[in-house]
Motif scaffolding. Structure first.
Motif, short mmCIF file in Angstrom:
data_model
loop_
_atom_site.label_atom_id
_atom_site.label_comp_id
_atom_site.label_asym_id
_atom_site.label_seq_id
_atom_site.Cartn_x
_atom_site.Cartn_y
_atom_site.Cartn_z
N LEU A 169 4.29 -8.01 20.76
CA LEU A 169 4.60 -7.51 19.42
C LEU A 169 5.64 -8.38 18.73
N LEU A 170 6.61 -8.85 19.48
CA LEU A 170 7.61 -9.73 18.87
C LEU A 170 6.99 -11.07 18.45
N ASP A 171 5.99 -11.53 19.18
CA ASP A 171 5.33 -12.79 18.82
C ASP A 171 4.46 -12.67 17.57
N ILE A 172 3.85 -11.51 17.37
CA ILE A 172 2.93 -11.37 16.23
C ILE A 172 3.55 -10.68 15.03
N ILE A 173 4.81 -10.26 15.12
CA ILE A 173 5.46 -9.55 14.02
C ILE A 173 5.63 -10.46 12.79
N VAL A 174 5.54 -11.77 12.98
CA VAL A 174 5.68 -12.69 11.84
C VAL A 174 4.56 -12.50 10.82
N ASN A 175 3.45 -11.90 11.22
CA ASN A 175 2.35 -11.65 10.29
C ASN A 175 2.54 -10.36 9.49
N ALA A 176 3.58 -9.61 9.78
CA ALA A 176 3.81 -8.37 9.05
C ALA A 176 4.27 -8.64 7.61
N VAL A 177 5.03 -9.70 7.42
CA VAL A 177 5.52 -10.01 6.07
C VAL A 177 4.38 -10.42 5.14
N PRO A 178 3.50 -11.36 5.51
CA PRO A 178 2.38 -11.67 4.61
C PRO A 178 1.45 -10.48 4.39
N PHE A 179 1.27 -9.66 5.44
CA PHE A 179 0.43 -8.47 5.29
C PHE A 179 1.05 -7.50 4.28
N ALA A 180 2.35 -7.29 4.36
CA ALA A 180 3.03 -6.40 3.41
C ALA A 180 2.93 -6.95 1.99
N ILE A 181 3.08 -8.25 1.83
CA ILE A 181 2.98 -8.85 0.50
C ILE A 181 1.58 -8.66 -0.07
N LEU A 182 0.55 -8.87 0.74
CA LEU A 182 -0.82 -8.68 0.27
C LEU A 182 -1.09 -7.23 -0.10
N VAL A 183 -0.60 -6.29 0.69
CA VAL A 183 -0.80 -4.87 0.38
C VAL A 183 -0.07 -4.50 -0.91
N ILE A 184 1.13 -5.02 -1.12
CA ILE A 184 1.86 -4.75 -2.35
C ILE A 184 1.10 -5.29 -3.56
N PHE A 185 0.56 -6.51 -3.44
CA PHE A 185 -0.22 -7.06 -4.56
C PHE A 185 -1.47 -6.24 -4.84
N ILE A 186 -2.17 -5.82 -3.79
CA ILE A 186 -3.37 -5.00 -4.00
C ILE A 186 -3.00 -3.70 -4.70
N LEU A 187 -1.92 -3.04 -4.26
CA LEU A 187 -1.51 -1.79 -4.90
C LEU A 187 -1.06 -2.02 -6.34
N LEU A 188 -0.28 -3.06 -6.58
CA LEU A 188 0.18 -3.33 -7.94
C LEU A 188 -0.98 -3.67 -8.88
N PHE A 189 -1.92 -4.47 -8.41
CA PHE A 189 -3.06 -4.83 -9.26
C PHE A 189 -3.98 -3.65 -9.49
N THR A 190 -3.97 -2.69 -8.58
CA THR A 190 -4.79 -1.49 -8.77
C THR A 190 -4.13 -0.54 -9.75
N ILE A 191 -2.82 -0.40 -9.67
CA ILE A 191 -2.10 0.54 -10.52
C ILE A 191 -1.87 -0.04 -11.92
N VAL A 192 -1.42 -1.30 -11.98
CA VAL A 192 -1.07 -1.92 -13.26
C VAL A 192 -2.00 -3.12 -13.47
N THR A 193 -2.81 -3.05 -14.52
CA THR A 193 -3.70 -4.17 -14.85
C THR A 193 -3.35 -4.63 -16.26
N PRO A 194 -2.38 -5.52 -16.38
CA PRO A 194 -1.90 -5.88 -17.72
C PRO A 194 -2.80 -6.82 -18.49
N TRP A 195 -3.77 -7.46 -17.86
CA TRP A 195 -4.48 -8.53 -18.56
C TRP A 195 -5.90 -8.20 -18.96
N GLY A 196 -6.33 -6.97 -18.87
CA GLY A 196 -7.64 -6.75 -19.42
C GLY A 196 -8.48 -5.70 -18.73
#
Length: 79
Positions: free
Chosen positions: A11-38
């Motif tokens: 788990l300590l070896d693979i925890i480095v992938n938690a940050v990119p996963f969290a960033i991707l989930v945040i972007f998916i949620l933000l783009f789903t909730i707020v769609t400013p461009w059309g």
């Protein structure tokens, strides 16, 4: 005794992938909730929205698969 598939060291070896996963989930949620461009789904010209979600979801899926496979190999190779 049965060995745990994901022990503390793995788990300590693979925890480095938690940050990119969290960033991707945040972007998916933000783009789903707020769609400013059309348009959203169901409106005209939804192809850019479909391409955006496709890229985000595909990247997230690849990250999850790569993390799982790397965890299996790491746990297999540890003494």
């Amino acid at each position: 005794m049965v060995e745990q598939p994901l022990d503390r060291e793995t788990l300590l070896d693979i925890i480095v992938n938690a940050v990119p996963f969290a960033i991707l989930v945040i972007f998916i949620l933000l783009f789903t909730i707020v769609t400013p461009w059309g348009p959203r789904f169901g409106e005209e010209n939804t192809l850019p929205t479909l391409i955006m979600y496709g890229h985000l979801l595909f990247t997230t899926l690849v990250l999850v698969v790569v993390t799982y496979v790397s965890a299996k190999y790491i746990s297999r190779d540890e003494p």
